[in-house]
Scaffold this active site. Structure first.
Site, mmCIF file in Angstrom:
data_model
loop_
_atom_site.group_PDB
_atom_site.id
_atom_site.type_symbol
_atom_site.label_atom_id
_atom_site.label_comp_id
_atom_site.label_asym_id
_atom_site.label_seq_id
_atom_site.Cartn_x
_atom_site.Cartn_y
_atom_site.Cartn_z
ATOM 1 N N GLU A 1 8.134 -10.669 1.909
ATOM 2 C CA GLU A 1 8.610 -9.310 2.161
ATOM 3 C C GLU A 1 8.023 -8.394 1.092
ATOM 4 O O GLU A 1 8.085 -8.670 -0.093
ATOM 5 C CB GLU A 1 10.139 -9.214 2.192
ATOM 6 N N ASP B 1 -0.982 8.765 -1.391
ATOM 7 C CA ASP B 1 -0.887 7.313 -1.404
ATOM 8 C C ASP B 1 -2.306 6.777 -1.217
ATOM 9 O O ASP B 1 -3.206 7.477 -0.756
ATOM 10 C CB ASP B 1 0.054 6.810 -0.308
#
Length: 877
Positions: free
Chosen positions: A621, A273
């Site tokens: 979000e 990542d």
């Protein structure tokens, strides 16, 4: 000269000396160009001819060219979560959680095939234009098959829900559709992420260390990844930011070596990542490595081949020279990477690669747009329909469409989205559905207290040289240099450049714009000034920098709050820099503390029906966001109730007494307890893609019979949830939650009704496949879809077992009055119980099995239930 400088100079000398030696020992220069050899043989030959420095340079996501070997530059970073992302125009499908709500694996395959068609067509056009930057390649960091174990996680919207089998099934079809079925060439490379125990919190993901039992690891967190490898042959896996059992996931021998490679036989490559390797050694983070070279060595030795970040280059070279890692281990990592590039056909003539023939005309084609419409329709979940208030009549004279999501285009898209040609909001969809009715719109409230919904700054509030708008200068370079190619006045800053850039003669995607002029407020108040972009931008007001983007690789909105006086002119300048293929820019504002409720109540009182569009937005979000509000924390949620501003709006509108329908748009479960108690109908629409508003209108007015089912549990309160950082599955998801949900996993109503008869289960011995069949009938007056769900439970024999486990499902379309036999063959691996060591127990036992359109035992939780369940005990001999 201090010792650190001496050390670095010595290291540089060693690297240069080593490079010169390697450059003189090139052998077999043409083998890697031989298309008759396997991709791995070609990769092995190519890597053997590279210097250490060249090898390391190819193990970072933005790999440079190696001209002497004919290797063009390549950027491994691409996204296609629900459509090709951040690479110009694309078909935008519903967000992944909405796709999960379709429970339709065939649709999933079609959507992935459409996405990969568009990705291939885009890539070949980019290559022809010598564009090889970020979001222009063929290696995609999709899908996200983490388990949505907690509704507070902001990235849960990227997943297919909380169930391992549903996630596995949808993920496998998506991966197959992306990678294609050619025996020699890959269509794309899909990436299963984030391996493996990863689902928030966002705020602390760079430092957290999670623990689970072996049972939870093998029952919940690993199955989707195992299926991606064993069933879909996924070619790439992305390791996660966090630690698991004290090892950083991108440096985990347990996850990457023992499980992924040794146990499952994964032969693709692993990518970190982004900037996850930095977390190994940065202060206050994992602390598993003392230095960047040691972190690089640990990552590669554990199995991470590609670095999204800047740790490997140059630190991996230093690690080899310091004998922290053998060069042969670097070679093996790079061979895996280059094998993928050869399998994608990147070094072959396009005539040999079948996918190179896909025409660019597939991008946002009518066929793909039609598929996006269908996906949006199938994703709709009817949560409540008391008294069959839905569908609404098309003869209505007036409708009030109210709410912060009623006319907000961003709420159609979710995160990791592409750039659509259409953005049909609920208000637009309902207005088009009722051309003869009066359809009016009002915001009604902010999304959340302190988070207003911003709109474009009108031309009359911008001024330049006596004209409405801002003076604009467009430069064909990165530095606002020289004479601008275009000088004009832009009345509003509202641009999404897709098929053509603003400077038509440009070859590169790099250009800059400078907007300047005056900002004039219509009344004195505190305003939020916002700018949305996908690149680098700075906003200056009265000469002071107020908003600063720092090479953001995704569309984001940044803002500044300030007091403005009526009629006063404020100098404004915007410096915008575009460096890749998804250029967009919007200048926005909102007056803070504005009375949005009064006009909403007014139109509600004057209308026959109110459609109240509530929920969340991808601006609050999502992934690691700088948002801290009441109920929200850094992209996650600290509470799961509907935000207070929207609850007030709901209560005020309901008191007016008009029939009120709630439409939810969100990426995660929301505790809409007040809506469930006070309004007759609730439709869950998720972030539904570019045709979302049209799909919502089709369902509300009966042109489509909803058939979606919840892929997550809707809880009643955050008090129902364990600690967010606990990865123990106790009292989590439908499998282990012991309380009463607001709406259960698998729930979804229809305008029709369905029954199950003649349920049969084959006689089954331990370790054998089980066959389950039933006759499904549409007993209603309207054609529709039913999702047949099969669950098993070992709870009576094992108190620690899941309450129940989904083991089979199928979405079936039936005409009114039509019946059909459905049948499932369920492998023993799937229906077997699992012990504390994570092993499947394949032995004689008694289990409880249910077949129906929902979970058993949930009959009292949904008004006007439209499906049934048949439950029986089954002996495994």
């Amino acid at each position: 000269m201090n010792w650190k400088t001496q050390l670095r100079l010595s290291t540089l000398v060693l690297v240069l000396t080593y490079t010169m030696i390697r450059c003189t020992t090139v052998s077999k220069p043409n083998d890697y160009q031989n298309t008759e050899l396997s991709a791995e043989e070609r990769a092995t030959d190519l890597v053997a001819q590279m210097t250490l420095q060249e090898k390391v340079s190819q193990m970072r996501y933005d790999a440079p060219a190696v001209p002497r070997l004919g290797i063009p530059r390549y950027n491994w970073w691409n996204e296609c979560l629900h459509g090709v992302g951040r690479a110009g125009e694309a078909t935008v499908f519903p967000q992944a959680i909405g796709m999960g709500a379709t429970w339709d694996t065939n649709l999933m395959s079609e959507v992935a095939t459409a996405i990969s068609d568009e990705a291939r067509a885009k890539h070949h056009r980019f290559v022809k234009e010598d564009k090889r930057g970020i979001y222009q390649g063929l290696t995609f960091w999709t899908p996200n098959i983490n388990i949505f174990r907690d509704p507070r996680w902001g990235r849960g919207q990227e997943t297919y829900g909380e169930d391992p089998f549903l996630t596995s099934s949808m993920g496998v079809e998506f991966i197959k559709g992306l990678q294609g079925d050619d025996p020699k060439y890959l269509k794309l490379v899909a990436t299963a992420k984030h391996f493996a125990v990863h689902s928030g919190p966002e705020r602390s993901r760079h430092e957290d260390n999670y623990q689970t039992s072996d049972k939870d690891l093998h029952e919940t967190y690993l199955p989707a990844f195992k299926a991606a490898i064993k069933e879909a042959n996924v070619q790439s896996v992305m390791c996660a930011y966090n630690r698991y059992r004290d090892e950083a996931c991108c440096g985990s021998n347990l996850l990457l070596t023992n499980i992924l490679k040794n146990e499952w036989g994964f032969d693709g490559y692993v990518v970190s990542d982004c900037w996850a390797i930095n977390d190994f050694y940065m202060e206050g983070r994992h602390g598993v490595s003392a230095t960047a070279p040691k972190a690089s060595a640990l990552a590669v030795k554990s199995g991470t081949d590609l670095n999204c970040g800047d740790t490997f280059d140059p630190n991996l070279s230093e690690a080899v020279l310091k004998e922290l890692i053998d060069e042969e281990e670097v070679d093996q990592a790079l061979i895996r990477l280059m094998t993928a590039r050869f399998r994608l056909g990147m070094f072959d003539d396009e005539s040999l690669v079948p996918f190179s023939e896909i025409p660019y005309s597939v991008v946002a084609s009518e066929k793909h747009l039609g598929l996006s419409r269908q996906a949006a329709l199938e994703s709709m979940v009817l949560l409540k329909n008391e008294g069959n208030v839905l569908p609404l009549s098309k003869e209505l004279k007036s409708v009030a469409v109210i709410g912060p999501n009623a006319n907000d285009k961003q709420s159609l898209l979710g995160n990791y989205h592409g750039t659509p040609n259409n953005q049909i909001t609920p208000y637009a969809g309902i207005k088009a559905k009722l051309p003869n009715a009066e359809v009016r719109y009002a915001k009604g409230s902010d999304v959340a207290t302190g988070w207003p919904l911003l709109s474009l700054i009108p031309a009359e509030n911008l001024q330049s040289n006596g004209k409405k708008g801002l003076s604009a200068e467009y430069f064909p370079n990165a530095n606002w240099e020289g004479k601008p190619s275009i000088s004009r006045v832009d009345e509003q800053i509202d641009f999404v450049w897709m098929k053509e850039k603003p400077i038509k003669e440009m070859v590169s995607d790099t250009f800059t714009v400078r907007w300047s002029g005056k900002l004039i407020a219509p009344e004195s108040a505190k305003y939020r000034i916002g700018f949305r972009a996908c690149n680098n931008a700075k906003v200056f007001i009265d000469g002071e920098k107020k908003i600063d983007f720092n090479d953001d690789h995704k569309p984001v909105m940044k803002y500044y709050d300030m007091d403005l006086k009526e009629g006063q002119a404020y100098e404004i300048q915007i410096d915008y820099y575009n460096f890749h293929t998804d250029p967009q820019a919007q200048l926005l504002w909102a007056k803070l503390d504005e009375d949005l409720l009064t006009p909403a109540k007014q139109i509600a009182s004057e209308s026959d029906v109110v459609v109240l569009c509530l929920g969340l937005t991808p601006d609050i979000e999502g992934e690691e966001m700088p948002v801290v509000l009441e109920g929200f924390d850094s992209g996650d949620r600290s509470d799961i109730v509907l935000p207070a501003a929207q609850r007030k709006l709901l209560n005020e509108i309901v008191q007016i007494g008009k029939p009120t329908i709630v439409v939810l748009m969100n990426g995660s479960a929301v505790a809409v307890n007040e809506a469930a108690a006070k309004v007759p109908a609730i439709l869950e629409a998720w972030y539904p893609g570019e045709f979302g508003g049209e799909a919502i209108a089709d369902v509300l007015f009966g042109d489509y019979n909803p058939g979606g089912k919840l892929p997550v549990t809707f809880y009643q309160s955050v008090d129902d949830l364990p600690d967010f950082k606990s990865y123990d599955m106790s009292n989590r998801t439908y499998k282990y939650f012991e309380g009463t949900p607001l709406f259960p996993f698998g729930h979804g109503l229809s305008y029709s009704s369905f029954s199950y008869e003649d349920v049969k289960v084959s006689e089954t011995s331990a370790g054998e496949n089980m066959t389950v069949s039933a006759t499904l009938s549409n007993t209603g007056a309207m054609a529709g879809d039913e999702v047949v769900q099969v669950y098993v439970s070992h709870k009576e024999n094992n108190p620690d077992a899941a309450i129940r486990t989904l083991v089979a499902f199928e979405r079936v379309h039936l005409g009114a009055g039509e019946s059909k036999e459905v049948s499932f063959e369920i492998p023993a691996e799937r229906y077997a119980d699992i012990d504390e060591d994570g092993k499947r127990i394949k032995e004689s036992t008694r289990l409880r099995l249910s077949v129906g359109g929902k979970q058993p035992g949930m009959e009292g939780l949904a008004d006007a239930a439209t499906t049934s369940v048949v439950t029986m005990d089954v002996e495994i001999k």
